[in-house]
Design an enzyme around this catalytic site. Structure first.
Site, PDB file in Angstrom:
ATOM      1  N   GLU A 107       0.822  -1.212   0.000  1.00  0.00           N
ATOM      2  CA  GLU A 107       0.000   0.000   0.000  1.00  0.00           C
ATOM      3  C   GLU A 107       0.851   1.255   0.000  1.00  0.00           C
ATOM      4  O   GLU A 107       1.892   1.303   0.630  1.00  0.00           O
ATOM      5  CB  GLU A 107      -0.853   0.053   1.284  1.00  0.00           C
ATOM      6  CG  GLU A 107      -2.093  -0.783   1.244  1.00  0.00           C
ATOM      7  CD  GLU A 107      -3.040  -0.427   2.404  1.00  0.00           C
ATOM      8  OE1 GLU A 107      -3.000   0.724   2.900  1.00  0.00           O
ATOM      9  OE2 GLU A 107      -3.810  -1.297   2.800  1.00  0.00           O
TER      10      GLU A 107
ATOM     11  N   HIS B 248      -5.201   6.038  -0.897  1.00  0.00           N
ATOM     12  CA  HIS B 248      -4.308   4.915  -0.646  1.00  0.00           C
ATOM     13  C   HIS B 248      -4.662   3.785  -1.603  1.00  0.00           C
ATOM     14  O   HIS B 248      -5.673   3.841  -2.304  1.00  0.00           O
ATOM     15  CB  HIS B 248      -4.314   4.482   0.818  1.00  0.00           C
ATOM     16  CG  HIS B 248      -5.555   3.792   1.295  1.00  0.00           C
ATOM     17  ND1 HIS B 248      -6.738   4.439   1.522  1.00  0.00           N
ATOM     18  CD2 HIS B 248      -5.782   2.491   1.609  1.00  0.00           C
ATOM     19  CE1 HIS B 248      -7.643   3.576   1.970  1.00  0.00           C
ATOM     20  NE2 HIS B 248      -7.089   2.376   2.022  1.00  0.00           N
TER      21      HIS B 248
ATOM     22  N   HIS C  16      -5.118  -0.419  -2.462  1.00  0.00           N
ATOM     23  CA  HIS C  16      -5.439  -1.752  -1.943  1.00  0.00           C
ATOM     24  C   HIS C  16      -4.873  -2.761  -2.921  1.00  0.00           C
ATOM     25  O   HIS C  16      -5.528  -3.097  -3.912  1.00  0.00           O
ATOM     26  CB  HIS C  16      -6.955  -1.939  -1.829  1.00  0.00           C
ATOM     27  CG  HIS C  16      -7.557  -1.358  -0.594  1.00  0.00           C
ATOM     28  ND1 HIS C  16      -8.900  -1.427  -0.323  1.00  0.00           N
ATOM     29  CD2 HIS C  16      -6.989  -0.719   0.453  1.00  0.00           C
ATOM     30  CE1 HIS C  16      -9.144  -0.838   0.851  1.00  0.00           C
ATOM     31  NE2 HIS C  16      -8.000  -0.392   1.333  1.00  0.00           N
TER      32      HIS C  16
ATOM     33  N   ASP D 270      -9.998   2.005   7.548  1.00  0.00           N
ATOM     34  CA  ASP D 270     -10.049   3.133   6.619  1.00  0.00           C
ATOM     35  C   ASP D 270     -11.095   4.151   7.064  1.00  0.00           C
ATOM     36  O   ASP D 270     -10.869   5.360   7.043  1.00  0.00           O
ATOM     37  CB  ASP D 270     -10.408   2.654   5.204  1.00  0.00           C
ATOM     38  CG  ASP D 270      -9.283   1.869   4.557  1.00  0.00           C
ATOM     39  OD1 ASP D 270      -8.127   1.986   5.003  1.00  0.00           O
ATOM     40  OD2 ASP D 270      -9.576   1.143   3.592  1.00  0.00           O
TER      41      ASP D 270
HETATM   42 ZN   LIG Z   1      -7.666   0.687   2.949  1.00  0.00          ZN
END
Ligand SMILES: [Zn+2]
Length: 128
Positions: free
Chosen positions: A30, A76, A78, A89
């Site tokens: 990530e 971000h 995944h 999150d």
């Molecule tokens: Zn996430």
């Protein structure tokens, strides 16, 4: 400031980052960053170094939060391809901005989603 959309150039950059953020073994990991707007268009990302998990980046984020009124939200990746926010999150979203982007493989133009603080999908326009 009302957000009108995200610049295509930045979106391309976020997809690129998602594809190319890897650990030393070459495994996709990530990345996370803060989105900034100018004139109502999201067009900048401030990356948070050393982020590998939602919990981890949330605490990193609080330490590194820029004092900045142009923060629009977060982005971000995944790497597992699930384009919806996790519980961690959602806890993170509530702390920064209003628009939260998640990108995932294969990082093509459609492999991203934008979510509001409560996790509701949000139709963010692409500008440019
Ligand atoms: Zn996430």
């Amino acid at each position: 400031m009302k957000i009108r959309g995200i610049s295509r150039e930045l979106l391309d950059g976020l997809l690129y980052l998602g594809e190319h953020t890897r650990d030393d073994a070459g495994t996709p990991v990530e990345f996370a960053g803060i989105l900034r707007e100018e004139g109502g268009v999201i067009q900048d990302v401030c990356l948070l170094p050393g982020t590998t998990s939602g919990e981890n980046y949330a605490s990193l984020f609080l330490d590194m939060m820029p004092l900045d009124t142009h923060i629009a939200g977060s982005v971000h990746s995944h790497p597992n391809g699930v384009l919806s926010p996790s519980d961690a999150d959602l806890r993170f979203f509530s702390r920064v901005g209003r628009y939260h982007i998640i990108v995932g493989p294969p990082y093509s133009e459609r492999r991203w989603g934008c979510f509001l603080v409560n996790g509701t999908p949000c139709d963010l326009g692409v500008i440019g």
